[in-house]
Design a protein around this motif. Structure first.
Motif, PDB file in Angstrom:
ATOM      1  N   ARG A 217      -8.208  12.348   4.315  1.00  0.00           N
ATOM      2  CA  ARG A 217      -7.719  10.964   4.260  1.00  0.00           C
ATOM      3  C   ARG A 217      -8.459  10.083   5.254  1.00  0.00           C
ATOM      4  O   ARG A 217      -8.748   8.917   4.972  1.00  0.00           O
ATOM      5  N   PHE A 221     -10.721   6.954   4.360  1.00  0.00           N
ATOM      6  CA  PHE A 221     -10.427   5.650   4.943  1.00  0.00           C
ATOM      7  C   PHE A 221     -11.701   4.963   5.430  1.00  0.00           C
ATOM      8  O   PHE A 221     -11.893   3.758   5.257  1.00  0.00           O
ATOM      9  N   PRO A 224     -13.755   4.569   1.458  1.00  0.00           N
ATOM     10  CA  PRO A 224     -12.948   4.983   0.292  1.00  0.00           C
ATOM     11  C   PRO A 224     -13.733   5.003  -1.019  1.00  0.00           C
ATOM     12  O   PRO A 224     -13.450   5.808  -1.903  1.00  0.00           O
ATOM     13  N   GLN A 234      -6.453   6.164  -4.101  1.00  0.00           N
ATOM     14  CA  GLN A 234      -5.284   5.307  -3.916  1.00  0.00           C
ATOM     15  C   GLN A 234      -5.646   4.015  -3.187  1.00  0.00           C
ATOM     16  O   GLN A 234      -5.208   2.921  -3.580  1.00  0.00           O
ATOM     17  N   LEU A 235      -6.446   4.135  -2.133  1.00  0.00           N
ATOM     18  CA  LEU A 235      -6.829   2.948  -1.374  1.00  0.00           C
ATOM     19  C   LEU A 235      -7.714   2.025  -2.205  1.00  0.00           C
ATOM     20  O   LEU A 235      -7.548   0.801  -2.169  1.00  0.00           O
ATOM     21  N   SER A 238      -5.536   0.197  -4.567  1.00  0.00           N
ATOM     22  CA  SER A 238      -4.761  -0.799  -3.845  1.00  0.00           C
ATOM     23  C   SER A 238      -5.600  -2.044  -3.570  1.00  0.00           C
ATOM     24  O   SER A 238      -5.143  -3.175  -3.774  1.00  0.00           O
ATOM     25  N   PHE A 269       3.053   1.584  -1.800  1.00  0.00           N
ATOM     26  CA  PHE A 269       2.009   0.597  -2.092  1.00  0.00           C
ATOM     27  C   PHE A 269       2.532  -0.583  -2.911  1.00  0.00           C
ATOM     28  O   PHE A 269       1.782  -1.227  -3.632  1.00  0.00           O
ATOM     29  N   SER A 272       0.750  -4.016  -2.675  1.00  0.00           N
ATOM     30  CA  SER A 272      -0.440  -4.239  -3.497  1.00  0.00           C
ATOM     31  C   SER A 272      -0.062  -4.850  -4.842  1.00  0.00           C
ATOM     32  O   SER A 272      -0.753  -5.744  -5.354  1.00  0.00           O
ATOM     33  N   VAL A 330      -1.919  -0.127   6.000  1.00  0.00           N
ATOM     34  CA  VAL A 330      -2.287   0.961   5.080  1.00  0.00           C
ATOM     35  C   VAL A 330      -2.743   0.398   3.737  1.00  0.00           C
ATOM     36  O   VAL A 330      -3.782   0.784   3.199  1.00  0.00           O
ATOM     37  N   GLY A 333      -6.109  -1.177   3.941  1.00  0.00           N
ATOM     38  CA  GLY A 333      -7.196  -0.324   4.403  1.00  0.00           C
ATOM     39  C   GLY A 333      -7.569  -0.505   5.862  1.00  0.00           C
ATOM     40  O   GLY A 333      -8.668  -0.135   6.274  1.00  0.00           O
ATOM     41  N   PRO A 337      -4.706   5.931   5.091  1.00  0.00           N
ATOM     42  CA  PRO A 337      -3.534   5.968   4.192  1.00  0.00           C
ATOM     43  C   PRO A 337      -2.479   6.961   4.654  1.00  0.00           C
ATOM     44  O   PRO A 337      -2.792   8.086   5.030  1.00  0.00           O
TER      45      PRO A 337
END
Length: 375
Positions: A217, A221, A224, A234-235, A238, A269, A272, A330, A333, A337
């Protein structure tokens, strides 16, 4: 000639600003929990209102919690601090008991109550605030020495240890930050935090290294888009949702990311989805509500009749804003995450009930507060 005299009298007024801001956040949460979840809920549970029903249930129970603590003298919580501490430790331990604890996505964080699941780590935050507020309010002189910090540190570290075993890195971080804030507003010196910083950093590094998924993760980060179909998925989704929203959004219920593109869109999330549907302007309004709520709580803490009430209210305001800021960080970013609900908005009955109960406590501090009247 009339002489001005100052006298104090009890202030039994209801803080409507606190109440209506809470209601506004809950309404925003209900609308966007439904918007973010109706597609996935229909596929998974055959009921597009599944998460909305749970959210409304949490709000209804939370309203009873709010009303109860509005009229429950907060000073009694100080007398119950050891009972609350032991009960919260037991509940955190029960999640590991087979048949009692409920596991999901590789974590055991809930107690299965049949109709609903209960997350003890949410309750742990308020019990820690009550305990630390009580200890710090009675040891203003002791807190100037490192020895005076020990009771709060021990209780907080036990909480962190039990929560990280679930595992729940996000709530552990929240608890650690809350512990720092409570010590700071309680009067701890800067040199104490410097002493604590070295082992704290070492523990964080160790926690990342012993769990491979946390290291992945962290790497995701940093970049991503290099793993947009893996840990960074996921990021990336988002950020795409936020970008699609632009200034004014694509319209409520018109998000694309909720169609199984963005995991946990109704919980961790959800911001988002809010950004995608009502844009930067809408998100700014939501953040403004949190700021108003925080400032209102801090104002109430300043008028508390005693130091315990002051620290109790300030601690509640602190955990709300800590969790809000971490969730925003989160989703955008700014930090790696980690699963963390947005207070009053994200799906999660336990979180809703606990935070509404906390605002009931703050409302009671306001009612017990004193105002100055000029005659």
């Amino acid at each position: 000639m009339k002489i001005l005299t100052v006298k104090k009298q009890k202030n039994y007024r209801f803080n409507f600003l606190l109440f209506f801001v809470m209601l506004a956040l809950l309404c925003v949460g209900a609308v966007f929990v439904y918007s973010a979840s109706f597609y996935s809920a229909n596929i998974t549970y055959g009921d597009k209102f599944f998460f909305l029903k749970k959210q409304i249930f949490g709000i209804i129970v939370g309203l009873f919690c709010f009303i109860f603590f509005c009229f429950f003298d907060y000073r009694k919580l100080e007398k119950l601090k050891w009972v609350l501490l032991v009960v919260s430790y037991i509940l955190l331990g029960l999640v590991f008991v087979p048949g009692v604890g409920f596991s999901n996505y590789g974590a055991t964080r809930w107690i299965n109550l049949g109709i609903i699941t209960f997350q003890p780590s949410e309750l742990a935050k308020i019990t820690f605030i009550i305990f630390s507020a009580s200890v710090l309010s009675k040891s203003s002189e002791k807190i100037k020495s490192f020895k005076g910090l020990i009771p709060v540190l021990i209780v907080g570290l036990i909480y962190c240890a039990l929560i990280i075993l679930e595992p729940n890195m996000s709530i552990t971080i929240c608890m650690a930050l809350l512990m720092v804030v409570m010590l700071f507003i309680g009067g701890a010196k800067i040199k104490h935090f410097i002493i604590l910083a070295v082992p704290a950093i070492a523990v964080v590094v160790l926690l990342i290294l012993i769990e491979p998924y946390r290291l992945k993760r962290l790497i995701a980060f940093i970049d991503p888009f290099s793993s947009s179909k893996g840990e960074g998925f996921q990021l990336v989704q988002s950020l795409l949702g936020i970008a699609l929203g632009g200034m004014f959004g694509v319209g409520v219920f018109n998000s694309r990311q909720k169609y199984l593109f963005l995991p946990f869109s109704e919980s961790d999330f959800i911001l988002s989805i809010i950004a995608e549907e009502i844009g930067f302007v809408g998100v700014s309004f939501v953040i403004a509500l949190f700021v108003i709520l925080f400032l209102t709580i801090i104002k109430i803490s300043k008028t508390a009749p005693d130091k315990f009430g002051c620290l109790l209210s300030a601690g509640i305001g602190s955990i709300i804003i800590i969790q809000c800021l971490l969730n925003v960080a989160v989703v955008t970013g700014l930090v790696p995450p980690t699963g963390l609900p947005l207070p009053f908005i994200s799906a999660g009955s336990t979180s809703i009930m606990v935070f509404m109960g906390c605002l009931g406590i703050v409302q009671n501090v306001h009612r017990q507060g004193r105002k100055t009247i000029l005659n």
